[in-house]
Write a protein that holds these residues in place. Structure first.
Motif, mmCIF file in Angstrom:
data_model
loop_
_atom_site.group_PDB
_atom_site.id
_atom_site.type_symbol
_atom_site.label_atom_id
_atom_site.label_comp_id
_atom_site.label_asym_id
_atom_site.label_seq_id
_atom_site.Cartn_x
_atom_site.Cartn_y
_atom_site.Cartn_z
ATOM 1 N N SER A 1 36.226 35.750 46.350
ATOM 2 C CA SER A 1 36.381 35.532 44.912
ATOM 3 C C SER A 1 37.831 35.517 44.437
ATOM 4 C CB SER A 1 35.563 36.544 44.118
ATOM 5 O OG SER A 1 35.473 37.752 44.791
ATOM 6 N N ASP B 1 42.692 43.960 45.891
ATOM 7 C CA ASP B 1 41.383 43.778 45.268
ATOM 8 C C ASP B 1 40.370 44.465 46.180
ATOM 9 O OD1 ASP B 1 39.052 42.779 44.118
ATOM 10 O OD2 ASP B 1 39.281 40.798 45.029
ATOM 11 N N SER C 1 38.336 41.281 40.931
ATOM 12 C CA SER C 1 39.095 40.194 41.559
ATOM 13 C C SER C 1 39.882 39.422 40.508
ATOM 14 C CB SER C 1 38.155 39.240 42.299
ATOM 15 O OG SER C 1 37.431 39.945 43.281
ATOM 16 N N ASP D 1 37.603 42.488 50.440
ATOM 17 C CA ASP D 1 36.203 42.144 50.268
ATOM 18 C C ASP D 1 35.874 40.892 51.087
ATOM 19 O OD1 ASP D 1 33.676 41.977 49.336
ATOM 20 O OD2 ASP D 1 34.209 41.924 47.210
#
Ligand code: ATP
Ligand code: MG
Length: 399
Positions: free
Chosen positions: A42, A131, A15, A38
């Protein structure tokens, strides 16, 4: 349009490096969306902005998005998946198809894929930085379009015809839940979309960056990821080793770490020869916020363009040799013992550990016999010979 996917083991800095790369891209004047598949937030944390499920402007030219797994599409996918599994069971589907179906991941990952594709096709961005979830999940996710594609082209048309013809009988007799046409339509739509996802993710503008830390377990996983990603036709353009200890002014404890890391870095250089190998220093504090991330990106990419790279791997090549035709498939770092090969009609099923890819043979090879296979120089090489004259072709495709 450029698409960069960041993947790697949990906690290595995916990330952070995705966010840093996106900041550098935006700072260079490119309209950049950094998107996380995700569930954790983050990415937003690294950029120090609130997490949102729609692209939200975080700085000049920089947008951030966290794909929301609890999206309203989740239910409809669950229906489709449940139905596929029932059909599989009832229809006595070919075991290969049955196994393929078991790799279908949950709605979350499918949604994330569809969102990546939607943003890539939207025409709004010059750069898309993704990411990804930790390695294993990402790999499953990347195998999905093809796995489902196999089902779609081989099983579904038959299934649909059979269901149409037998529907009145079956609904009464077998107690099988018969789907309406809408389920088939939904599956076909999903398949077309996923096919396009694959086209986007394996296109020449897309590359994968492996993130790792200089530790043997992490390196081992990154090596496997490199093999599997290549197996599925994804182009890996760089490996970034994160959290490298600076060696100046080290005390005894840190000197030992620096030495251990140096050995891992050497192994990484050997493993990823041919890829751009970059390093990122273990900083004294968490790189949070645009300024810190820009600074990090500068140290990772030096003066080179963070978006450079991206040569697409030729997935399959066929050449003619004295011993017959040889089909080659790049499989970097794979050992011969890890690779399994099954010929099935006009398909070649290549397995590396638990990952499997179904390759449709080029038409020129469909009738040839496999006479040998080996793994050499990061390539799977399969030798084919002309079908022997005057013998009946007993391969499965002919029966
Ligand atoms: N080079 C670095 N120096 C110092 N801290 C770092 C560095 N890279 C990452 N970190 C910190 O390490 C932690 C994990 O990083 P990050 O969240 O980017 O990893 P990840 O691979 O995305 O993790 P996950 O698998 O959980 O998604 C974060 O707190 C981050 O700020
Ligand atoms: Mg992360």
């Amino acid at each position: 349009m450029r698409i960069l996917l960041f993947t790697g083991k949990g906690g290595v800095g995916k990330s952070t490096l995705a966010a840093a790369t996106a900041c550098a891209s935006a700072a260079a004047g490119r309209r950049t969306l950094v998107l996380s598949t995700d569930a954790a937030h983050s990415l937003a944390d690294a950029l120090d902005v609130p997490a949102t499920s729609e692209p939200t402007e975080a700085a000049a030219n920089l947008w951030v998005q966290h794909v929301d797994a609890q999206d309203r599409f989740e239910r409809s996918w669950a229906d489709i998946q449940g139905y596929l599994l029932t059909v599989l069971d009832v229809a006595g589907v070919d075991p290969v198809a049955a196994e393929e179906l078991t790799v279908i991941p949950g709605a979350e990952e499918v949604l994330a894929l569809l969102e990546v594709r939607a943003q890539a096709r939207s025409g709004k961005w010059d750069v898309l930085v993704v990411d990804c979830a930790p390695t294993a999940e990402t790999l499953r996710l990347l195998a999905l379009p093809e796995a489902l594609g196999w089902y779609m082209t081989r099983v579904l048309p038959v299934e649909r015809r059979v269901v149409k013809a037998l529907k009145p009988v079956l609904t009464r007799a077998a107690g099988v839940p018969m789907p309406g046409d809408s389920v088939f339509d939904a599956i076909e739509r999903l398949h077309a979309d996923l096919d396009d996802v694959r086209a986007v993710l394996t296109g020449p503008e897309t590359s994968v960056r492996l993130v790792l830390t200089p530790e043997s377990v992490v390196l081992a996983e990154a090596r496997r990821a490199y093999t599997f990603l290549t197996l599925f036709g994804y182009s890996v353009d760089a490996a970034i080793v994160n959290r490298v200890f600076p060696d100046e002014g080290a005390d005894e404890w840190r000197r030992a770490w620096v030495e251990a890391q140096r050995r891992q870095l050497e192994d990484a250089a050997d493993s990823f020869a041919g890829l751009e190998l970059r390093t990122s220093v273990y900083r004294a504090s968490e790189p949070v916020g645009r300024d810190e991330l820009l600074d990090l990106a500068e140290s990772v990419y030096d003066d080179s363009d963070p978006l450079a790279g991206g040569v697409s791997v030729p997935t399959m090549t066929v050449r003619s040799t004295a011993g017959g035709l040889v089909l080659s498939l790049p499989l970097p770092l794979a050992a011969q013992d890890d690779v399994d090969l099954v010929r099935k009609g006009d398909e070649l099923i290549v397995s590396v550990s638990s990952y499997r890819r179904l390759l449709t043979l080029p038409s020129g090879l469909a009738r040839h016999r496999v006479v040998g296979a080996r793994v050499r120089d990061g390539q799977l090489q399969v030798r084919f010979a002309e079908p022997a004259a005057a013998t009946t072709d007993l391969s499965e495709g002919a029966l």
